[in-house]
Design a protein around this motif. Structure first.
Motif, PDB file in Angstrom:
ATOM      1  N   LEU A   9      52.225  48.188  32.931  1.00 51.36           N
ATOM      2  CA  LEU A   9      51.620  47.272  31.970  1.00 51.36           C
ATOM      3  C   LEU A   9      50.365  47.883  31.341  1.00 51.36           C
ATOM      4  N   SER A  10      50.116  49.157  31.659  1.00 54.32           N
ATOM      5  CA  SER A  10      49.015  49.889  31.045  1.00 54.32           C
ATOM      6  C   SER A  10      49.424  50.535  29.729  1.00 54.32           C
ATOM      7  N   LYS A  11      50.702  50.593  29.424  1.00 57.82           N
ATOM      8  CA  LYS A  11      51.183  51.361  28.290  1.00 57.82           C
ATOM      9  C   LYS A  11      51.344  50.456  27.060  1.00 57.82           C
ATOM     10  N   HIS A  12      52.560  50.036  26.727  1.00 58.20           N
ATOM     11  CA  HIS A  12      52.748  49.198  25.540  1.00 58.20           C
ATOM     12  C   HIS A  12      51.864  47.948  25.575  1.00 58.20           C
ATOM     13  N   VAL A  13      51.743  47.351  26.746  1.00 58.80           N
ATOM     14  CA  VAL A  13      50.952  46.119  26.861  1.00 58.80           C
ATOM     15  C   VAL A  13      49.466  46.406  26.668  1.00 58.80           C
ATOM     16  N   GLY A  14      49.034  47.626  27.023  1.00 58.71           N
ATOM     17  CA  GLY A  14      47.644  48.008  26.826  1.00 58.71           C
ATOM     18  C   GLY A  14      46.665  47.308  27.734  1.00 58.71           C
ATOM     19  N   ALA A  15      47.141  46.892  28.927  1.00 59.41           N
ATOM     20  CA  ALA A  15      46.279  46.123  29.822  1.00 59.41           C
ATOM     21  C   ALA A  15      45.409  46.990  30.709  1.00 59.41           C
ATOM     22  N   LYS A  16      45.626  48.309  30.709  1.00 56.13           N
ATOM     23  CA  LYS A  16      44.840  49.252  31.519  1.00 56.13           C
ATOM     24  C   LYS A  16      45.010  49.012  33.014  1.00 56.13           C
ATOM     25  N   ALA A  17      46.011  48.248  33.401  1.00 50.74           N
ATOM     26  CA  ALA A  17      46.252  47.968  34.824  1.00 50.74           C
ATOM     27  C   ALA A  17      47.579  47.242  34.939  1.00 50.74           C
ATOM     28  N   GLY A  18      48.132  47.243  36.133  1.00 48.00           N
ATOM     29  CA  GLY A  18      49.274  46.401  36.439  1.00 48.00           C
ATOM     30  C   GLY A  18      50.617  47.073  36.231  1.00 48.00           C
ATOM     31  N   GLY A  19      51.597  46.588  36.985  1.00 42.99           N
ATOM     32  CA  GLY A  19      52.959  47.087  36.875  1.00 42.99           C
ATOM     33  C   GLY A  19      53.938  46.059  37.395  1.00 42.99           C
ATOM     34  N   ILE A  20      55.200  46.381  37.258  1.00 44.66           N
ATOM     35  CA  ILE A  20      56.281  45.507  37.707  1.00 44.66           C
ATOM     36  C   ILE A  20      57.312  46.349  38.447  1.00 44.66           C
ATOM     37  N   LEU A  21      57.751  45.850  39.596  1.00 47.89           N
ATOM     38  CA  LEU A  21      58.885  46.402  40.323  1.00 47.89           C
ATOM     39  C   LEU A  21      60.029  45.409  40.182  1.00 47.89           C
ATOM     40  N   ALA A  22      61.114  45.822  39.522  1.00 49.10           N
ATOM     41  CA  ALA A  22      62.282  44.960  39.317  1.00 49.10           C
ATOM     42  C   ALA A  22      63.433  45.451  40.183  1.00 49.10           C
ATOM     43  N   VAL A  23      64.229  44.526  40.723  1.00 50.56           N
ATOM     44  CA  VAL A  23      65.303  44.892  41.654  1.00 50.56           C
ATOM     45  C   VAL A  23      66.617  44.259  41.216  1.00 50.56           C
ATOM     46  N   ALA A  24      67.713  45.019  41.425  1.00 53.15           N
ATOM     47  CA  ALA A  24      69.033  44.529  41.048  1.00 53.15           C
ATOM     48  C   ALA A  24      69.524  43.450  41.997  1.00 53.15           C
ATOM     49  N   ASP A  25      69.239  43.587  43.285  1.00 46.13           N
ATOM     50  CA  ASP A  25      69.687  42.642  44.299  1.00 46.13           C
ATOM     51  C   ASP A  25      68.607  41.591  44.511  1.00 46.13           C
ATOM     52  N   PRO A  26      68.826  40.354  44.059  1.00 45.75           N
ATOM     53  CA  PRO A  26      67.766  39.340  44.202  1.00 45.75           C
ATOM     54  C   PRO A  26      67.427  39.050  45.656  1.00 45.75           C
ATOM     55  N   GLY A  27      68.345  39.352  46.566  1.00 50.70           N
ATOM     56  CA  GLY A  27      68.066  39.123  47.975  1.00 50.70           C
ATOM     57  C   GLY A  27      67.023  40.051  48.555  1.00 50.70           C
ATOM     58  N   LEU A  28      66.691  41.137  47.811  1.00 49.97           N
ATOM     59  CA  LEU A  28      65.692  42.095  48.298  1.00 49.97           C
ATOM     60  C   LEU A  28      64.293  41.791  47.777  1.00 49.97           C
ATOM     61  N   ARG A  29      64.184  40.805  46.884  1.00 50.54           N
ATOM     62  CA  ARG A  29      62.880  40.580  46.263  1.00 50.54           C
ATOM     63  C   ARG A  29      61.787  40.292  47.277  1.00 50.54           C
ATOM     64  N   ASP A  30      62.034  39.354  48.198  1.00 51.90           N
ATOM     65  CA  ASP A  30      60.996  38.962  49.146  1.00 51.90           C
ATOM     66  C   ASP A  30      60.661  40.106  50.102  1.00 51.90           C
ATOM     67  N   VAL A  31      61.677  40.884  50.474  1.00 52.93           N
ATOM     68  CA  VAL A  31      61.437  42.033  51.362  1.00 52.93           C
ATOM     69  C   VAL A  31      60.516  43.035  50.682  1.00 52.93           C
ATOM     70  N   LEU A  32      60.800  43.324  49.407  1.00 58.06           N
ATOM     71  CA  LEU A  32      59.978  44.304  48.696  1.00 58.06           C
ATOM     72  C   LEU A  32      58.597  43.756  48.379  1.00 58.06           C
ATOM     73  N   GLU A  33      58.491  42.467  48.142  1.00 56.26           N
ATOM     74  CA  GLU A  33      57.168  41.882  47.937  1.00 56.26           C
ATOM     75  C   GLU A  33      56.312  42.043  49.189  1.00 56.26           C
ATOM     76  N   LYS A  34      56.914  41.832  50.353  1.00 56.57           N
ATOM     77  CA  LYS A  34      56.176  42.015  51.607  1.00 56.57           C
ATOM     78  C   LYS A  34      55.824  43.487  51.816  1.00 56.57           C
ATOM     79  N   THR A  35      56.759  44.382  51.487  1.00 58.32           N
ATOM     80  CA  THR A  35      56.489  45.817  51.578  1.00 58.32           C
ATOM     81  C   THR A  35      55.266  46.176  50.748  1.00 58.32           C
ATOM     82  N   CYS A  36      55.231  45.694  49.524  1.00 55.26           N
ATOM     83  CA  CYS A  36      54.092  45.974  48.646  1.00 55.26           C
ATOM     84  C   CYS A  36      52.811  45.359  49.198  1.00 55.26           C
ATOM     85  N   ASP A  37      52.912  44.112  49.654  1.00 52.99           N
ATOM     86  CA  ASP A  37      51.731  43.426  50.164  1.00 52.99           C
ATOM     87  C   ASP A  37      51.129  44.164  51.359  1.00 52.99           C
TER      88      ASP A  37
END
Length: 430
Positions: free
Chosen positions: A160-188
């Motif tokens: 989100l630092s590029k086209h959005v120009g926010a100078k910070a932030g990003g997004i991790l998107a996943v194909a399997d919705p069942g992995l979202r909470d696992v990856l959120e905890k991994t990141c946290d």
């Protein structure tokens, strides 16, 4: 808890603004999304989730060195791919069968927003039973095969630092919705506590930058930063420091990045390389930062429209392609992507960059030399066909499409010549 910090899920942690960002990107991609402080952090989390320790990852040698170091930090071996010389996308057919058979994953780059051949890479990864990761840092508005870039991989990461120009932030998107909470905890688990000083610096940065621009103090500001040791690059590539890097890589090779403590240790060991240009890449974000990012994301469609118009103009010039490459993929009339930067192909890249600088147009996002030439066989498997990457890295001039008209005028005035089509290098189709 220390002053200025907040625990996960608290009001001060910014859970509602974060959810708003995730929902905005989910609506664009049709995938579950996790907010991360940076694209590089999200990629590290994805690599450590999917890839076995010591696995081999095919990637582009024309890429930011930070991404290379993220792969190393995850305890993985980078394998450099042969590239299409017209846009530095991965040339699937030029990757030897024995290389395909040795891989644990494939990582796209989508350089400057020009998509890698994701449909073909998806099919190859499915055949091999390995994950596909999409680095979409430059490609938040690009499409390939009738889908948005980022909608093909097992996981994709956005900046989100590029086209959005926010100078910070990003997004991790996943194909399997069942992995979202696992990856959120991994990141946290991998995040560092929020720092009040970092949030304050983020709050005042736009005003400081505006003052520098208004007073025409860019050169003085850069000189001061260098004097204070606040810049870490004196050239396009950061200093490799091979002896220190070898020690960090050796320490990571004995760790399982899927274990939380080991993942922290490996990232800490590589922090001097991974943090370059963004020291808060793994800091927990505060509400002010998240709110500003959200407001910038709200205006993304307008930015993409302007980028597409500027891209069309730049691709209509004689620097868009050497003679004989008119049919190169992603460069045909009427098919312009809203590129983050448009890689014009010029005979003398440094002279062209100086011509733009005289008009106040800064050329960044240069990736020369390619990663295998930069890092060597001690840290990566070199490309079996390096010529395309070398030619592109030497001649690509990444131009901001939002400055397209001024850039064209500067290049015309300075007599910048287009690059000569290289002998024996033919752009691949797609």
């Amino acid at each position: 808890m220390a002053t200025g910090e907040a625990g996960p899920g608290s009001v001060r942690d910014g859970s509602q603004p974060r959810k708003r960002l995730e929902e905005a990107m989910r609506s664009r991609l049709g995938r579950e999304c996790v907010y991360v402080p940076s694209c590089r952090f999200g990629l590290y989390a994805a690599l450590r989730h999917w890839c076995p320790p010591g696995g081999r990852v095919l990637m582009s040698p024309v890429n930011d060195d930070v991404i290379f170091f993220v792969v190393l930090a995850a305890g993985l071996r980078p394998v450099q791919a042969p590239l299409n010389p017209s846009d530095a996308s991965i040339d699937i057919d030029a990757v030897p069968d024995e290389v395909w058979g040795s891989l644990s994953a494939v990582l796209t780059t989508n350089l400057y927003g020009n998509p890698d051949p994701a449909p073909g890479l998806r099919a190859r990864c499915d055949t091999l039973g390995i994950p596909l990761f999409e680095d979409a840092a430059h490609a938040i508005g690009s499409e390939v095969g009738g889908r948005p870039v980022g909608a093909w991989g097992d996981a994709s990461v956005f900046s989100l630092s590029k086209h959005v120009g926010a100078k910070a932030g990003g997004i991790l998107a996943v194909a399997d919705p069942g992995l979202r909470d696992v990856l959120e905890k991994t990141c946290d688990d991998l995040l560092l506590p929020r720092r009040t000083t970092a949030e304050l610096a983020y709050a005042v940065r736009p005003y400081a930058e505006a003052a520098v621009r208004g007073l025409r103090l860019r050169r003085a500001a850069w000189a001061t930063m260098r004097l204070l040791g606040l810049t870490e690059r004196d050239a396009i590539r950061m200093p490799l420091r091979p002896e220190e890097l070898a020690r960090a890589t050796a320490s990571a090779s004995g760790l399982d990045a899927r274990d939380s403590l080991d993942a922290h240790s490996s990232l800490d060991a590589h922090d001097p390389w991974v943090r370059v240009d963004m020291h808060d890449y793994r800091l927990r974000a505060g509400r002010f930062r998240l709110g500003r990012i959200g407001r910038r994301l709200d205006g993304l469609d307008g930015v993409l429209a302007d980028c597409r118009a500027g891209t069309e103009l730049l691709l209509s010039t004689r620097w868009a392609r050497p003679a004989g490459w008119e049919g190169a993929r992603n460069r045909s009339p009427g098919a312009a992507q809203p590129l983050f930067r448009v890689p014009l192909l010029v005979a003398d890249r440094d002279a062209a960059a100086r011509a733009l600088a005289r008009r106040g147009i800064v050329v960044g996002y240069l990736y020369d030399p390619p990663l295998d030439d930069y890092a060597g066989a001690a840290f990566t498997d070199p490309s079996p066909s390096p010529e395309g990457a070398r030619w592109f890295a030497r001649h690509a001039l990444p131009v901001d499409p939002l400055r397209a008209r001024a850039a064209v005028a500067a290049l015309e005035e300075s007599g910048v010549r287009p690059a000569e089509a290289p002998e024996g290098l033919v752009p691949t189709g797609g």
